[in-house]
Write a protein that holds these residues in place. Structure first.
Motif, PDB file in Angstrom:
ATOM      1  N   VAL A   1      66.377-117.331 -53.310  1.00 48.03           N
ATOM      2  CA  VAL A   1      65.449-116.271 -53.706  1.00 48.03           C
ATOM      3  C   VAL A   1      65.949-114.900 -53.257  1.00 48.03           C
ATOM      4  CG1 VAL A   1      63.043-115.516 -53.704  1.00 48.03           C
ATOM      5  CG2 VAL A   1      63.583-117.929 -53.298  1.00 48.03           C
ATOM      6  N   ARG A   2      65.761-113.940 -54.154  1.00 48.68           N
ATOM      7  CA  ARG A   2      65.921-112.538 -53.766  1.00 48.68           C
ATOM      8  C   ARG A   2      64.704-111.778 -54.266  1.00 48.68           C
ATOM      9  NH1 ARG A   2      70.758-108.184 -55.131  1.00 48.68           N
ATOM     10  NH2 ARG A   2      70.085-106.629 -53.596  1.00 48.68           N
ATOM     11  N   SER A   3      64.080-111.006 -53.388  1.00 51.76           N
ATOM     12  CA  SER A   3      62.855-110.300 -53.769  1.00 51.76           C
ATOM     13  C   SER A   3      63.078-108.794 -53.805  1.00 51.76           C
ATOM     14  CB  SER A   3      61.719-110.645 -52.807  1.00 51.76           C
ATOM     15  OG  SER A   3      61.995-110.143 -51.515  1.00 51.76           O
ATOM     16  N   PHE A   4      62.250-108.118 -54.609  1.00 52.62           N
ATOM     17  CA  PHE A   4      62.297-106.666 -54.756  1.00 52.62           C
ATOM     18  C   PHE A   4      60.873-106.127 -54.762  1.00 52.62           C
ATOM     19  CE2 PHE A   4      66.074-108.274 -56.844  1.00 52.62           C
ATOM     20  CZ  PHE A   4      67.088-107.405 -56.450  1.00 52.62           C
ATOM     21  N   THR A   5      60.667-104.998 -54.087  1.00 49.64           N
ATOM     22  CA  THR A   5      59.374-104.316 -54.183  1.00 49.64           C
ATOM     23  C   THR A   5      59.425-103.220 -55.239  1.00 49.64           C
ATOM     24  OG1 THR A   5      60.039-102.853 -52.365  1.00 49.64           O
ATOM     25  CG2 THR A   5      58.722-104.787 -51.784  1.00 49.64           C
ATOM     26  N   SER A   6      60.598-102.985 -55.800  1.00 48.93           N
ATOM     27  CA  SER A   6      60.774-101.981 -56.859  1.00 48.93           C
ATOM     28  C   SER A   6      61.336-102.650 -58.098  1.00 48.93           C
ATOM     29  CB  SER A   6      61.728-100.873 -56.402  1.00 48.93           C
ATOM     30  OG  SER A   6      62.186-100.107 -57.510  1.00 48.93           O
ATOM     31  N   ALA A   7      60.598-102.570 -59.207  1.00 45.29           N
ATOM     32  CA  ALA A   7      61.072-103.147 -60.452  1.00 45.29           C
ATOM     33  C   ALA A   7      62.327-102.435 -60.938  1.00 45.29           C
ATOM     34  CB  ALA A   7      59.980-103.078 -61.516  1.00 45.29           C
ATOM     35  N   ARG A   8      62.371-101.120 -60.716  1.00 46.00           N
ATOM     36  CA  ARG A   8      63.528-100.348 -61.157  1.00 46.00           C
ATOM     37  C   ARG A   8      64.796-100.824 -60.452  1.00 46.00           C
ATOM     38  NH1 ARG A   8      63.152 -95.943 -64.020  1.00 46.00           N
ATOM     39  NH2 ARG A   8      60.973 -95.641 -63.383  1.00 46.00           N
ATOM     40  N   ARG A   9      64.670-101.078 -59.147  1.00 42.28           N
ATOM     41  CA  ARG A   9      65.829-101.552 -58.386  1.00 42.28           C
ATOM     42  C   ARG A   9      66.201-102.980 -58.800  1.00 42.28           C
ATOM     43  NH1 ARG A   9      65.962-103.207 -52.147  1.00 42.28           N
ATOM     44  NH2 ARG A   9      68.170-103.730 -51.996  1.00 42.28           N
ATOM     45  N   ALA A  10      65.196-103.806 -59.070  1.00 46.94           N
ATOM     46  CA  ALA A  10      65.466-105.180 -59.491  1.00 46.94           C
ATOM     47  C   ALA A  10      66.251-105.200 -60.799  1.00 46.94           C
ATOM     48  CB  ALA A  10      64.154-105.937 -59.651  1.00 46.94           C
ATOM     49  N   ILE A  11      65.854-104.338 -61.724  1.00 44.42           N
ATOM     50  CA  ILE A  11      66.543-104.267 -63.011  1.00 44.42           C
ATOM     51  C   ILE A  11      67.995-103.830 -62.815  1.00 44.42           C
ATOM     52  CG2 ILE A  11      66.686-102.900 -65.133  1.00 44.42           C
ATOM     53  CD1 ILE A  11      63.621-103.035 -65.248  1.00 44.42           C
ATOM     54  N   ALA A  12      68.201-102.885 -61.920  1.00 44.68           N
ATOM     55  CA  ALA A  12      69.534-102.338 -61.700  1.00 44.68           C
ATOM     56  C   ALA A  12      70.462-103.341 -61.003  1.00 44.68           C
ATOM     57  CB  ALA A  12      69.447-101.054 -60.875  1.00 44.68           C
TER      58      ALA A  12
END
Length: 444
Positions: free
Chosen positions: A36-47
């Motif tokens: 698993v890798r988690s992100f609190t920012s969708a923009r960063r996750a997309i990048a």
């Protein structure tokens, strides 16, 4: 993001603007065997997410920078086969349904049960793996790859493919055993087609379908005048197959008297047509198939032991479908995609297998699974379902979710459809249509 380890349950990207939820999800899913890798920012996750290394993406629907619909739209554009699961609030039913129409794999209502999330991710990862394997099989289909004949990722099917390649060019007779519908003839044809005999005939004979009275004539041929009505010479199936392969299906049904004649062919590699005294040499490979234990049959006196031992130099056993359940989703999707193309009902894109396939006993094995896939494509579902009434499990779940959300909104609005429609973000007319469709009662 690096590729997950081979023993990982699946590689998951989890997106939620609440850091505590991300931490909890990472911990629970990690313990459950996911990478698993988690992100609190969708923009960063997309990048930072490479979709080729991900099995499923989970995203909250409502987020400040880019919402879940934006995440879904992005990944549907660059990786249409990547399953995306949405986390929705109670009032987001209309958005969730819209997301399903846009291609979301599933949605889970917050607060969600951790075990439910794991179950949804397992299905998503399974779908992802099926899609990858289907793509690989289609890429190699032009090469007539063995994997497209003997399909499956299970150790048993891997071993069978290895055995076919090892035995294909060795002129040894083979006994293939397996329950009805496991694919015994498919295995026999693979042994023939991947051998140096491939350019010569493959002659399949169902031993249960030939009447005993004409068996010798069919198998060994006859000369003119051998019996009443024999107006000319006729070569038998063994001689016709010379240079190729004879496949004796359901050999357990062959009468004992005829078994002795077949045994002589296997030992001497000659045939004597009816009415002839001259033996004719033949060059054939014999593959026999049985759905019963021939050793037990020979010990019981129902099958000649000498013929059994002559055939069983190599015995390839095909396991029943219930013993290789990991192959079921891939086989279902392969059969469904082929049926869609054949019936002109789609482009053959992978169909998400029903959730309960693993729980079935499959007495008809692969043949039964293929029939179910074709029925599903035609809209009939399982035998006994009425046409048009068999909803896929996911569509059924969406409908139940939607009906429950409408009922809750009506209760909160004390029966006011105008207020309930506003709460749900639906036009009042649409809400009334849904109330009628689901047969809901409006509180008075």
């Amino acid at each position: 993001m690096t590729s997950p380890e081979s023993n990982s349950r699946g590689a998951i990207v989890f997106i939620d603007d609440e850091a505590d939820l991300c931490t909890a999800a990472e911990a629970w899913l990690g313990v459950s065997g996911f990478s698993v890798r988690s992100f609190t920012s969708a923009r960063r996750a997309i990048a930072e997410t490479d979709p080729d290394t991900v099995d499923c993406l989970v995203t909250d629907l409502r987020m400040p920078d880019i919402d879940g619909m934006g995440v879904l739209t992005h990944f549907r554009r660059i990786a249409p086969d990547l399953p995306v699961v949405l986390l929705t609030g109670h009032g987001d039913v209309s958005l969730a349904v819209a997301a399903m129409r846009e291609g979301a794999h599933d949605f889970i209502e917050k607060p969600y049960d951790a075990d439910l999330l794991v179950a949804v991710l397992d299905r998503a990862a399974e779908r992802r793996n099926v899609g990858r394997e289907l793509f690989r099989l289609r890429q190699r289909a032009g090469d007539d790859a063995l994997e497209s004949r003997l399909v499956g990722l299970s150790p048993a099917m891997t071993a069978l493919r290895r055995a076919v390649l090892q035995l294909a060019n060795i002129d040894v007779d083979v006994l293939v055993t397996g329950e009805t519908g496991t694919g015994k003839e498919v295995l026999a044809r693979a042994l023939h087609d991947f051998s140096r005999r491939a350019a010569r005939p493959f002659v399949a004979i169902n031993c249960a379908a030939i009447p005993e009275a004409i068996f010798e004539s069919e198998m060994f041929g006859h000369v003119k005048g051998a019996f009443t009505g024999a107006a000319g010479e006729r070569i038998g199936k063994f001689e016709y197959a010379s240079g190729g392969t004879v496949f004796l299906d359901e050999i357990e049904s062959m009468p004992l008297a005829l078994q002795a004649k077949v045994l002589r062919i296997l030992q001497e590699r000659v045939v004597e047509p009816l009415g002839s005294n001259a033996a004719r040499p033949i060059d054939v490979r014999v593959i026999a198939a049985s759905k019963v234990d021939l050793k037990a049959e020979s010990e019981a006196g129902r099958f000649r032991p000498d013929l059994y031992f002559r055939l069983a130099t190599v015995d390839l056993a095909i396991p029943p479908l219930r013993d290789r359940r990991e192959d079921i989703p891939l086989l279902f999707s392969l059969f469904a995609a082929a049926a869609a193309r054949r019936f002109g009902l789609g482009d053959g894109a992978p169909l998400v297998p029903p959730a309960d396939l693993h729980a079935q006993s499959w007495p008809g094995n692969v043949r039964e699974l293929k029939a179910l896939a074709e029925r599903t494509i035609l809209g009939f579902g399982r035998p006994g379902d009425k046409a048009g009434k068999a909803l896929p499990p996911l569509a059924d779940r969406v409908a139940r979710f939607e009906a429950a959300a409408i009922e809750a909104a009506l209760r909160e609005a004390k029966g006011s459809t105008a207020e309930a429609a506003e709460r749900l973000g639906l036009p009042r007319r649409t809400l009334n249509e849904k109330i009628a469709r689901y047969g809901l009662r409006v509180p008075g």
